[in-house]
Write an enzyme that holds these catalytic residues in place. Structure first.
Site, PDB file in Angstrom:
ATOM      1  N   TRP A 113      18.197 -58.854  83.089  1.00 16.87           N
ATOM      2  CA  TRP A 113      19.305 -58.704  82.241  1.00 16.87           C
ATOM      3  C   TRP A 113      19.087 -58.992  80.788  1.00 16.87           C
ATOM      4  CZ3 TRP A 113      19.721 -61.257  87.077  1.00 16.87           C
ATOM      5  CH2 TRP A 113      20.465 -60.617  87.881  1.00 16.87           C
TER       6      TRP A 113
ATOM      7  N   HIS B 229      26.711 -58.619  83.178  1.00 17.20           N
ATOM      8  CA  HIS B 229      27.083 -58.096  84.322  1.00 17.20           C
ATOM      9  C   HIS B 229      28.533 -58.872  84.709  1.00 17.20           C
ATOM     10  CE1 HIS B 229      24.713 -61.545  86.876  1.00 17.20           C
ATOM     11  NE2 HIS B 229      25.187 -62.026  85.626  1.00 17.20           N
TER      12      HIS B 229
ATOM     13  N   ARG C 191      24.110 -54.770  77.650  1.00 20.20           N
ATOM     14  CA  ARG C 191      22.731 -55.136  77.907  1.00 20.20           C
ATOM     15  C   ARG C 191      21.760 -54.539  76.786  1.00 20.20           C
ATOM     16  NH1 ARG C 191      21.827 -54.168  84.441  1.00 20.20           N
ATOM     17  NH2 ARG C 191      23.685 -55.499  84.988  1.00 20.20           N
TER      18      ARG C 191
ATOM     19  N   GLN D 259      31.317 -52.625  84.905  1.00 22.97           N
ATOM     20  CA  GLN D 259      31.198 -52.760  86.237  1.00 22.97           C
ATOM     21  C   GLN D 259      32.365 -53.269  87.169  1.00 22.97           C
ATOM     22  OE1 GLN D 259      28.172 -55.909  86.667  1.00 22.97           O
ATOM     23  NE2 GLN D 259      26.306 -54.457  86.603  1.00 22.97           N
TER      24      GLN D 259
ATOM     25  N   VAL E 204      22.028 -63.978  95.810  1.00 25.01           N
ATOM     26  CA  VAL E 204      22.365 -63.465  97.116  1.00 25.01           C
ATOM     27  C   VAL E 204      21.409 -63.852  98.148  1.00 25.01           C
ATOM     28  CG1 VAL E 204      24.323 -61.976  96.459  1.00 25.01           C
ATOM     29  CG2 VAL E 204      21.891 -61.328  96.375  1.00 25.01           C
TER      30      VAL E 204
ATOM     31  N   ALA F 297      29.106 -60.148  98.087  1.00 22.34           N
ATOM     32  CA  ALA F 297      29.491 -59.686  96.826  1.00 22.34           C
ATOM     33  C   ALA F 297      28.860 -58.484  96.380  1.00 22.34           C
ATOM     34  CB  ALA F 297      29.214 -60.842  95.831  1.00 22.34           C
TER      35      ALA F 297
HETATM   36  C1  YSA Z   1      24.248 -58.112  93.033  1.00 25.10           C
HETATM   37  C2  YSA Z   1      24.608 -58.933  93.785  1.00 25.10           C
HETATM   38  C3  YSA Z   1      25.835 -59.530  94.060  1.00 25.10           C
HETATM   39  O1  YSA Z   1      26.199 -60.458  94.879  1.00 25.10           O
HETATM   40  C4  YSA Z   1      26.942 -59.259  92.986  1.00 25.10           C
HETATM   41  C5  YSA Z   1      26.755 -58.216  92.237  1.00 25.10           C
HETATM   42  C6  YSA Z   1      25.444 -57.773  91.899  1.00 25.10           C
HETATM   43  C7  YSA Z   1      24.981 -56.816  90.571  1.00 25.10           C
HETATM   44  C8  YSA Z   1      24.287 -57.619  89.720  1.00 25.10           C
HETATM   45  N1  YSA Z   1      25.436 -58.330  88.836  1.00 25.10           N
HETATM   46  C9  YSA Z   1      23.762 -56.373  88.653  1.00 25.10           C
HETATM   47  O2  YSA Z   1      24.332 -56.472  87.681  1.00 25.10           O
HETATM   48  N2  YSA Z   1      23.002 -55.660  89.398  1.00 25.10           N
HETATM   49  S1  YSA Z   1      22.496 -54.367  88.407  1.00 25.10           S
HETATM   50  O3  YSA Z   1      21.804 -54.662  87.370  1.00 25.10           O
HETATM   51  O4  YSA Z   1      21.418 -53.764  89.293  1.00 25.10           O
HETATM   52  O5  YSA Z   1      23.588 -53.554  88.177  1.00 25.10           O
HETATM   53  C10 YSA Z   1      24.603 -53.341  89.116  1.00 25.10           C
HETATM   54  C11 YSA Z   1      24.989 -51.602  88.880  1.00 25.10           C
HETATM   55  O6  YSA Z   1      25.356 -51.504  87.564  1.00 25.10           O
HETATM   56  C12 YSA Z   1      23.692 -50.623  89.047  1.00 25.10           C
HETATM   57  O7  YSA Z   1      23.456 -50.417  90.353  1.00 25.10           O
HETATM   58  C13 YSA Z   1      24.101 -49.805  88.467  1.00 25.10           C
HETATM   59  O8  YSA Z   1      25.085 -48.732  88.927  1.00 25.10           O
HETATM   60  C14 YSA Z   1      24.883 -50.415  87.162  1.00 25.10           C
HETATM   61  N3  YSA Z   1      24.139 -50.387  85.962  1.00 25.10           N
HETATM   62  C15 YSA Z   1      23.266 -51.205  85.806  1.00 25.10           C
HETATM   63  N4  YSA Z   1      22.509 -51.099  84.564  1.00 25.10           N
HETATM   64  C16 YSA Z   1      23.221 -50.186  83.947  1.00 25.10           C
HETATM   65  C17 YSA Z   1      24.075 -49.446  84.851  1.00 25.10           C
HETATM   66  N5  YSA Z   1      24.825 -48.433  84.683  1.00 25.10           N
HETATM   67  C18 YSA Z   1      24.702 -47.986  83.201  1.00 25.10           C
HETATM   68  N6  YSA Z   1      23.808 -48.447  82.510  1.00 25.10           N
HETATM   69  C19 YSA Z   1      22.898 -49.598  82.666  1.00 25.10           C
HETATM   70  N7  YSA Z   1      22.240 -50.014  81.775  1.00 25.10           N
END
Ligand code: YSA
Length: 348
Positions: free
Chosen positions: A158, A187, A213, A227, A270, A312
Site C-alpha cells: 500500500w 484501505h 494511494r 472501497q 487474514v 473480512a
Molecule cells: C483483504 C482482506 C481482508 O480481510 C479485508 C480487506 C482486504 C482488502 C485489502 N485491505 C486491500 O486493500 N486489498 S487491495 O489492495 O487488493 O485492494 C482491494 C480492492 O480495491 C482491489 O481488489 C481493487 O478492486 C481495489 N483497488 C485496489 N487498488 C486500487 C483499487 N481500485 C482502484 N484503484 C486502485 N489503485
C-alpha cells in the site's frame, strides 16, 4: 448686543432642509448651518460677546440646536437615499413573466456514488450494518494493528500518502517506539480494528469510504479509490460463508450470469487470504481482497479465537462501477469531464 433668536434659527434651518432636494443642496445646507463658518459655529464662538448672565442659557440652547440639526440632516439624507433606491428599482408591474428563464444547471450524483449507494443497499438487504470511518488515519490502525509492523515488507503493498513526516531516529534510544504518524488511509481495513474496539459479536458490518494511494494510474488503478470493507465475526464462521456471501453479493448486484474466480492471495491480517475476480470480456478484473480474520486480530480485540471466527473483505467500488456501466478505463471517473459525467443523469 441683541441676543440670538435660537427659535428663529431653528425654524429657518428646518425650512431650508426640507427644501434641499439633492445631495449638493444638502451639502450647502450643512455648510451654512453646521460648517466651520456656519451660523451655529459663529454663534457659539460669539458667546463671549454676550452678557455674562445670558451665556449659559444661550450656549446650552445653541449646542442642543446643533445636535438636533445634525440629527435632522442625517434623517433627511437617509430619506433621500431611500427615495433614490426606490426610483431606480423597477416597479413590480414591470417584470415580464413571459420572458424565457435562464437555464439553471442541475447537479446529479457521481457514478461512483450511485454505485456505492447501490452496493450498500444490497448489503443492507443481506443483513449488514453500514458505518463510516476516518479518511485521515493513524499508521497504528492502517498498518500495525493489522499485523503490518513498521519495516515489514507488506507495507509496500500500500503505497502511502503520509501526513506527518517520519521522525528521525533518536541515536540515544535507537529501540524507542517511534511516535504514531497520520496518513491518508490506504484501505478501509483500519475500520475492522476500530469497529472491534467498540462492538461485540455477532458482527456483520460494511464500511464504505475513500482511500488514497501514492501510485501510478492506469486503466484499472486510480490514486484515489473507494472501497467497501466487510467484517463478519460470530461463532462457527468458516471459509464457505465468505465464499457464499461474496458470490451472493456479486450475483445480486451485477446479475446471475457472471463468471467469478477465487484465487489465493496474501494479506497479513487474514489466514487464509483470497482475491475475487470477475470475467470481463477476455480478461479478469480483480474486484476484492478477502480472507478469514487472523486469530491474532480476534484475540487482540479481547475475544476468544477458539470460539469466534470471522471473515473480512475489501471491495473496489470503482471496479464494480466499471462493470456496472461498461466503463473500460477507471480514469474516466475522476477527470471531471462533464460529457462523461452527464451520461449518468437520471441513472440510479
Ligand atoms: C483483504 C482482506 C481482508 O480481510 C479485508 C480487506 C482486504 C482488502 C485489502 N485491505 C486491500 O486493500 N486489498 S487491495 O489492495 O487488493 O485492494 C482491494 C480492492 O480495491 C482491489 O481488489 C481493487 O478492486 C481495489 N483497488 C485496489 N487498488 C486500487 C483499487 N481500485 C482502484 N484503484 C486502485 N489503485
Amino acid at each position: 448686543m441683541a441676543l440670538p433668536d435660537l427659535a428663529a434659527i431653528e425654524s429657518d434651518a428646518r425650512r431650508d432642509l426640507a427644501a434641499a432636494a439633492d445631495a449638493p443642496a444638502l451639502d450647502d445646507w450643512r455648510t451654512r448651518y453646521l460648517g466651520r463658518k456656519g451660523i451655529l459655529t459663529a454663534l457659539l464662538r460669539g458667546l463671549s460677546d454676550l452678557p455674562q448672565a445670558d451665556r449659559p442659557a444661550i450656549g446650552q440652547g445653541a449646542n442642543q440646536l446643533k445636535r438636533a440639526l445634525e440629527a435632522a440632516l442625517t434623517e433627511r439624507q437617509q430619506e433621500r437615499r431611500r427615495a433614490e433606491t426606490e426610483a431606480q428599482a423597477p416597479a413590480a408591474t414591470s417584470i415580464d413573466v413571459t420572458l424565457p428563464a435562464r437555464p439553471h444547471p442541475q447537479g446529479q450524483l457521481h457514478p461512483v456514488t450511485l454505485t456505492r449507494r447501490a452496493m450498500e443497499r444490497v448489503f443492507r438487504e443481506m443483513g449488514f450494518d453500514v458505518v463510516e470511518g476516518p479518511e485521515v488515519e493513524w499508521d497504528t490502525y492502517n498498518f500495525d494493528r493489522l499485523r503490518v509492523p513498521r519495516d515489514h515488507p507488506a507495507r509496500d503493498m500500500w503505497d502511502t500518502i503520509w501526513i506527518d513526516p517520519e521522525s528521525p531516529e533518536d541515536p540515544a534510544a535507537p529501540l524507542a517506539q517511534p511516535a504514531p504518524r497520520r496518513l491518508l488511509r490506504t484501505h478501509t481495513s483500519p475500520m475492522q480494528i476500530r469497529y472491534l474496539e467498540a462492538h461485540q459479536p455477532p458482527i456483520r458490518v460494511v464500511v464504505p469510504g475513500t482511500c488514497y494511494r501514492y501510485e501510478a494510474t492506469d486503466a484499472a488503478h486510480e490514486w484515489m479509490l473507494t472501497q467497501i470493507e466487510g467484517l463478519v465475526i460470530d461463532e462457527n464462521i468458516s471459509f464457505p460463508h465468505l465464499k457464499g456471501t461474496l458470490e451472493s453479493f456479486v450475483h445480486r448486484f451485477l446479475g446471475p450470469g457472471l463468471e467469478t474466480r477465487f484465487r489465493c492471495d496474501y494479506f497479513p491480517f487474514v489466514e487464509p487470504g483470497a482475491e475475487l475476480s470477475i470475467r470481463w470480456g477476455d480478461r479478469w478484473l480483480e474486484m476484492l481482497g478477502a480472507g478469514m480474520v487472523h486469530p491474532e486480530i480476534i484475540e487482540a480485540a479481547g475475544l476468544d479465537p477458539e470460539r469466534y471466527t470471522g471473515f473480512a473483505f475489501g471491495m473496489g467500488v470503482e471496479r464494480f462501477a466499471m462493470l456496472r456501466y461498461g466503463i473500460e478505463d477507471i480514469r474516466n471517473f475522476y477527470q471531471n469531464d462533464l460529457r462523461f459525467l452527464q451520461q449518468f443523469r437520471g441513472v440510479s
